[in-house]
Design an enzyme around this catalytic site. Structure first.
Site, PDB file in Angstrom:
ATOM      1  N   LEU A  25       0.829  -1.214   0.000  1.00 48.94           N
ATOM      2  CA  LEU A  25       0.000   0.000   0.000  1.00 48.94           C
ATOM      3  C   LEU A  25       0.863   1.264   0.000  1.00 48.94           C
ATOM      4  O   LEU A  25       2.032   1.222   0.383  1.00 48.94           O
ATOM      5  CB  LEU A  25      -0.929  -0.033   1.218  1.00 48.94           C
ATOM      6  CG  LEU A  25      -1.794  -1.312   1.285  1.00 48.94           C
ATOM      7  CD1 LEU A  25      -2.249  -1.592   2.703  1.00 48.94           C
ATOM      8  CD2 LEU A  25      -2.979  -1.208   0.338  1.00 48.94           C
ATOM      9  N   PRO A  26       0.278   2.410  -0.428  1.00 44.87           N
ATOM     10  CA  PRO A  26       1.104   3.606  -0.622  1.00 44.87           C
ATOM     11  C   PRO A  26       1.640   4.277   0.642  1.00 44.87           C
ATOM     12  O   PRO A  26       2.719   4.846   0.619  1.00 44.87           O
ATOM     13  CB  PRO A  26       0.161   4.573  -1.369  1.00 44.87           C
ATOM     14  CG  PRO A  26      -0.964   3.743  -1.875  1.00 44.87           C
ATOM     15  CD  PRO A  26      -1.095   2.597  -0.929  1.00 44.87           C
TER      16      PRO A  26
ATOM     17  N   ASN B  17      -3.132   4.341   4.678  1.00 48.90           N
ATOM     18  CA  ASN B  17      -3.718   3.231   3.914  1.00 48.90           C
ATOM     19  C   ASN B  17      -3.561   1.917   4.669  1.00 48.90           C
ATOM     20  O   ASN B  17      -4.476   1.089   4.712  1.00 48.90           O
ATOM     21  CB  ASN B  17      -3.052   3.096   2.547  1.00 48.90           C
ATOM     22  CG  ASN B  17      -3.175   4.346   1.702  1.00 48.90           C
ATOM     23  OD1 ASN B  17      -2.178   4.967   1.372  1.00 48.90           O
ATOM     24  ND2 ASN B  17      -4.384   4.743   1.373  1.00 48.90           N
TER      25      ASN B  17
ATOM     26  N   THR C 198       5.955   0.761   2.396  1.00 49.66           N
ATOM     27  CA  THR C 198       6.993   1.520   3.109  1.00 49.66           C
ATOM     28  C   THR C 198       6.279   2.552   3.958  1.00 49.66           C
ATOM     29  O   THR C 198       5.666   3.484   3.436  1.00 49.66           O
ATOM     30  CB  THR C 198       7.962   2.205   2.122  1.00 49.66           C
ATOM     31  OG1 THR C 198       8.600   1.198   1.338  1.00 49.66           O
ATOM     32  CG2 THR C 198       9.025   2.994   2.865  1.00 49.66           C
TER      33      THR C 198
ATOM     34  N   LYS D 195      14.695   0.026   5.030  1.00 49.10           N
ATOM     35  CA  LYS D 195      14.165   0.582   3.772  1.00 49.10           C
ATOM     36  C   LYS D 195      14.291   2.101   3.754  1.00 49.10           C
ATOM     37  O   LYS D 195      14.682   2.703   2.757  1.00 49.10           O
ATOM     38  CB  LYS D 195      12.697   0.148   3.605  1.00 49.10           C
ATOM     39  CG  LYS D 195      11.945   0.815   2.455  1.00 49.10           C
ATOM     40  CD  LYS D 195      12.501   0.404   1.095  1.00 49.10           C
ATOM     41  CE  LYS D 195      11.944   1.260  -0.034  1.00 49.10           C
ATOM     42  NZ  LYS D 195      10.636   0.886  -0.495  1.00 49.10           N
TER      43      LYS D 195
ATOM     44  N   LYS E  58       7.568  11.131   0.186  1.00 44.89           N
ATOM     45  CA  LYS E  58       6.965  10.500   1.378  1.00 44.89           C
ATOM     46  C   LYS E  58       8.020   9.740   2.173  1.00 44.89           C
ATOM     47  O   LYS E  58       8.121   9.882   3.400  1.00 44.89           O
ATOM     48  CB  LYS E  58       5.848   9.543   0.949  1.00 44.89           C
ATOM     49  CG  LYS E  58       5.176   8.805   2.105  1.00 44.89           C
ATOM     50  CD  LYS E  58       4.639   7.439   1.712  1.00 44.89           C
ATOM     51  CE  LYS E  58       5.726   6.415   1.616  1.00 44.89           C
ATOM     52  NZ  LYS E  58       5.246   5.053   1.359  1.00 44.89           N
TER      53      LYS E  58
END
Length: 325
Positions: free
Chosen positions: A88-89, A93, A119, A194, A269
């Site tokens: 998911l973004p 979410n 992420t 990440k 983001k």
């Protein structure tokens, strides 16, 4: 004798393959965007029956044609599958898909394995893990590196955080979608790895773009300059695998008007997540902070939907403006 041995070997391999196919129970997949779609396809290719959903029904069509079962919401996925991957973004979410009105936790079965490859903020991963644990299930964060190309070819790198005893079960699924599956530690450490990687990636891409632009302005051929960089100490992933200058490399977003790939908005983001965690841990990240601001400016200037390597064009745009004064 040899023939008997051959027959025995054949029947053994058949029984092994049928046994492994039998163990391939349904896998849920939630989020069929640029990354989720090819990842889910690779699960299908490896013989896993996939039950999927996405907030945009049109994103499900291609997977449905390939044999996946499409359902209306995450709760229905959890009702039918006890192993689920989410892609998911952003953090909101993920919170909605897990804990919302039609979220996974409404129907999750005890003992289910829930792997989140989004992420997001490591703190949100920890929060989700606690909520999942209360329902008697297992949560692992497993964000990815490698982009759409690696998602398509099944060569992603997964950075996994969670209970170590569950890693083997997660690895079985993730190995169908990635070439490297690395255990990082407790829940949230996959996200930490990440975020650190993407901060360096952004800094490297900006540096590569500045360097290529300067070289071009000094009269160097961009392909020649890239070749020299890639055999010298300045070489990096952004210069040798994902060059930001149009025409230098084939098969990368810069050669396709910066379409596809990893969006500038998503990079902004991720850099925001790096900035927040750096502030929380009192860690100085001067270049990471500057990279964050550059990508935020790009979003405000119409680059949000383009690949993050479009920072090269953003820098060129600034120069064009200077030339008009």
């Amino acid at each position: 004798n040899k023939q008997q041995l051959r027959l025995l070997a054949k029947s053994y391999s058949l029984s092994v393959s049928s046994r492994s196919m039998a163990s391939k129970t349904q896998v849920g997949f939630i989020g069929l965007g640029n990354m989720g779609n090819p990842m889910a396809k690779n699960l299908l290719k490896h013989g896993y029956p996939v039950i999927a959903t996405d907030v945009f029904p049109e994103s499900c069509k291609e997977l449905q044609e390939l044999g996946a079962q499409i359902v209306d919401n995450p709760a229905e996925v959890a009702d039918k599958a006890d192993r689920i991957v989410t892609m998911l973004p952003s953090s909101p979410n993920v919170i909605d898909v897990y804990t919302g009105a039609n979220g996974i936790l409404k129907k999750v079965k005890k003992g289910s394995l829930l792997i989140d490859s989004s992420t997001i903020d490591p703190a949100v991963s920890k929060e989700m893990a606690l909520a999942v644990e209360k329902m008697g299930a297992v949560f692992m964060d497993a964000p990815v590196s490698g982009g759409v190309g690696a998602a398509t070819s099944g060569k992603l790198t997964f950075m996994v955080g969670g209970v170590e005893e569950e890693f083997t079960a997660a690895q079985e699924l993730l190995s169908c979608m990635g070439a490297n599956v690395v255990y990082c530690g407790a829940v949230g450490t996959g996200q930490a790895a990440k975020i650190c990687n993407n901060m360096l990636l952004a800094i490297g891409m900006i540096g590569t773009s500045e360097t290529m632009n300067l070289g071009i302005r000094l009269g160097l051929d961009p392909k020649l300059l890239a070749k020299i960089l890639n055999m010298s100490s300045g070489r990096c992933w952004s210069s040798d695998t994902y060059n930001p200058v149009p025409g230098v490399m084939e098969g990368v977003p810069s050669g396709n008007n910066y379409q596809g790939g990893f969006g500038t908005q998503l990079m902004a983001k991720d850099l925001g997540l790096a900035q927040a965690t750096a502030t929380n841990t009192k860690t100085p990240v001067p270049l990471g902070s500057l990279a964050h601001q550059i990508y935020r400016m790009m979003c405000a200037r119409g680059y949000a939907g383009k690949d993050f390597s479009s920072v090269f064009m953003f820098l060129r745009e600034d120069e064009k403006e200077e030339e008009t004064f």
